[in-house]
Design a protein around this motif. Structure first.
Motif, PDB file in Angstrom:
ATOM      1  N   LEU A  19       0.837  -1.120  -0.109  1.00  0.00           N
ATOM      2  CA  LEU A  19      -0.010  -0.080  -0.008  1.00  0.00           C
ATOM      3  C   LEU A  19       0.851   1.290   0.143  1.00  0.00           C
ATOM      4  O   LEU A  19       2.010   1.256   0.370  1.00  0.00           O
ATOM      5  N   THR A  20       0.152   2.409  -0.251  1.00  0.00           N
ATOM      6  CA  THR A  20       0.924   3.790  -0.356  1.00  0.00           C
ATOM      7  C   THR A  20       0.390   4.264   1.156  1.00  0.00           C
ATOM      8  O   THR A  20      -0.674   3.748   1.705  1.00  0.00           O
ATOM      9  N   GLY A  21       1.238   5.217   1.346  1.00  0.00           N
ATOM     10  CA  GLY A  21       0.821   6.151   2.730  1.00  0.00           C
ATOM     11  C   GLY A  21      -0.541   6.685   2.952  1.00  0.00           C
ATOM     12  O   GLY A  21      -1.200   6.332   3.909  1.00  0.00           O
ATOM     13  N   THR A  22      -1.074   6.973   1.636  1.00  0.00           N
ATOM     14  CA  THR A  22      -2.571   7.749   1.937  1.00  0.00           C
ATOM     15  C   THR A  22      -3.686   6.128   1.889  1.00  0.00           C
ATOM     16  O   THR A  22      -4.503   6.596   2.679  1.00  0.00           O
ATOM     17  N   GLU A  23      -3.318   5.354   1.487  1.00  0.00           N
ATOM     18  CA  GLU A  23      -4.150   4.098   1.400  1.00  0.00           C
ATOM     19  C   GLU A  23      -4.159   3.408   2.711  1.00  0.00           C
ATOM     20  O   GLU A  23      -5.267   3.247   3.368  1.00  0.00           O
ATOM     21  N   ILE A  24      -3.049   3.492   3.593  1.00  0.00           N
ATOM     22  CA  ILE A  24      -3.000   2.785   5.104  1.00  0.00           C
ATOM     23  C   ILE A  24      -3.824   3.817   5.761  1.00  0.00           C
ATOM     24  O   ILE A  24      -4.567   3.330   6.738  1.00  0.00           O
ATOM     25  N   LYS A  25      -3.733   5.244   5.712  1.00  0.00           N
ATOM     26  CA  LYS A  25      -4.439   6.057   6.363  1.00  0.00           C
ATOM     27  C   LYS A  25      -5.818   5.834   6.376  1.00  0.00           C
ATOM     28  O   LYS A  25      -6.819   6.020   7.252  1.00  0.00           O
TER      29      LYS A  25
ATOM     30  N   TYR B 222      -7.579   9.492   0.789  1.00  0.00           N
ATOM     31  CA  TYR B 222      -7.400  10.110   2.153  1.00  0.00           C
ATOM     32  C   TYR B 222      -7.839  11.757   2.011  1.00  0.00           C
ATOM     33  O   TYR B 222      -7.583  12.403   1.047  1.00  0.00           O
ATOM     34  N   PHE B 223      -8.898  12.062   3.079  1.00  0.00           N
ATOM     35  CA  PHE B 223      -9.402  13.498   3.091  1.00  0.00           C
ATOM     36  C   PHE B 223      -8.056  14.544   2.841  1.00  0.00           C
ATOM     37  O   PHE B 223      -8.156  15.382   2.298  1.00  0.00           O
ATOM     38  N   TYR B 224      -7.165  14.270   3.688  1.00  0.00           N
ATOM     39  CA  TYR B 224      -6.144  15.350   3.862  1.00  0.00           C
ATOM     40  C   TYR B 224      -4.798  15.070   2.765  1.00  0.00           C
ATOM     41  O   TYR B 224      -3.972  15.706   2.791  1.00  0.00           O
ATOM     42  N   GLY B 225      -5.154  13.925   1.687  1.00  0.00           N
ATOM     43  CA  GLY B 225      -3.975  13.753   0.863  1.00  0.00           C
ATOM     44  C   GLY B 225      -3.982  15.032  -0.035  1.00  0.00           C
ATOM     45  O   GLY B 225      -5.023  15.470  -0.437  1.00  0.00           O
ATOM     46  N   THR B 226      -2.824  15.138  -0.618  1.00  0.00           N
ATOM     47  CA  THR B 226      -2.816  16.170  -1.559  1.00  0.00           C
ATOM     48  C   THR B 226      -2.620  15.574  -3.189  1.00  0.00           C
ATOM     49  O   THR B 226      -3.314  14.657  -3.315  1.00  0.00           O
ATOM     50  N   TYR B 227      -1.756  16.173  -3.838  1.00  0.00           N
ATOM     51  CA  TYR B 227      -1.573  15.551  -5.182  1.00  0.00           C
ATOM     52  C   TYR B 227      -0.977  14.171  -5.085  1.00  0.00           C
ATOM     53  O   TYR B 227      -0.898  13.336  -5.982  1.00  0.00           O
ATOM     54  N   ASN B 228      -0.619  13.836  -4.207  1.00  0.00           N
ATOM     55  CA  ASN B 228       0.090  12.364  -3.768  1.00  0.00           C
ATOM     56  C   ASN B 228      -1.092  11.420  -3.458  1.00  0.00           C
ATOM     57  O   ASN B 228      -0.843  10.125  -3.363  1.00  0.00           O
ATOM     58  N   ASN B 229      -2.268  11.790  -3.417  1.00  0.00           N
ATOM     59  CA  ASN B 229      -3.444  10.843  -3.299  1.00  0.00           C
ATOM     60  C   ASN B 229      -3.452   9.594  -4.190  1.00  0.00           C
ATOM     61  O   ASN B 229      -3.210   9.932  -5.186  1.00  0.00           O
TER      62      ASN B 229
END
Length: 154
Positions: free
Chosen positions: A33-39, A70-77
């Protein structure tokens, strides 16, 4: 709140799996998973509905799994329904590959959870599709069990 309490709450289940399929063999796999997926998963924003697994080039991939952005994710979502790689050993991958090649068998995820170390794991099962009359029998058995439980409670 400690990490253990937070991890015990996350249990995302595929409720249709036991109704539509007869589960034969289960495996527990890690998932890349990526960081925003785990969050998002830690917030409980995932679903296993209409999800399945395939074996390609000795790698197991989970397809059509929904993890909300992820709600707080940016362009890296992340992309919501991208293919994700499952982490299994060679022996387990070989078993899944031979089982999925047989007619009538498929590999489906049944449960997504966070273990005590904080890692996301997915329980996958080799399953055989139920026929319509098998589903009716399952419903009848569940209703009978419910009636028996009610009778004993009174």
């Amino acid at each position: 709140m400690s990490k253990e309490k937070a991890s015990n709450r996350i249990q995302i289940k595929n409720k249709r799996a036991t109704f539509d399929y007869e589960l034969l063999d289960t495996f527990t796999a890690g998932i890349v998973l990526t960081g925003t997926e785990i969050k998002s998963i830690r917030l409980g924003k995932a679903s296993l509905v209409d999800t399945f697994c395939v074996v390609q080039h000795s790698e197991v991939w989970i397809k059509n799994m929904y993890i909300a952005e992820y709600f707080y994710g940016t362009y890296n979502n992340h992309s919501v329904r991208r293919d994700r790689k499952l982490l299994l050993n060679r022996k387990e991958i070989r078993k899944l590959e031979t089982a999925s090649k047989n007619s009538g068998f498929t590999v489906i995820p049944t449960r997504l959870f966070i273990n005590e170390r904080g890692l996301v794991k997915v329980v996958i099962a080799v399953a055989k599709g139920k026929r319509e009359y098998d589903k009716r029998v399952s419903l009848r058995e569940r209703d009978d069990k419910r009636e028996i439980d009610r009778a004993f409670k009174k």
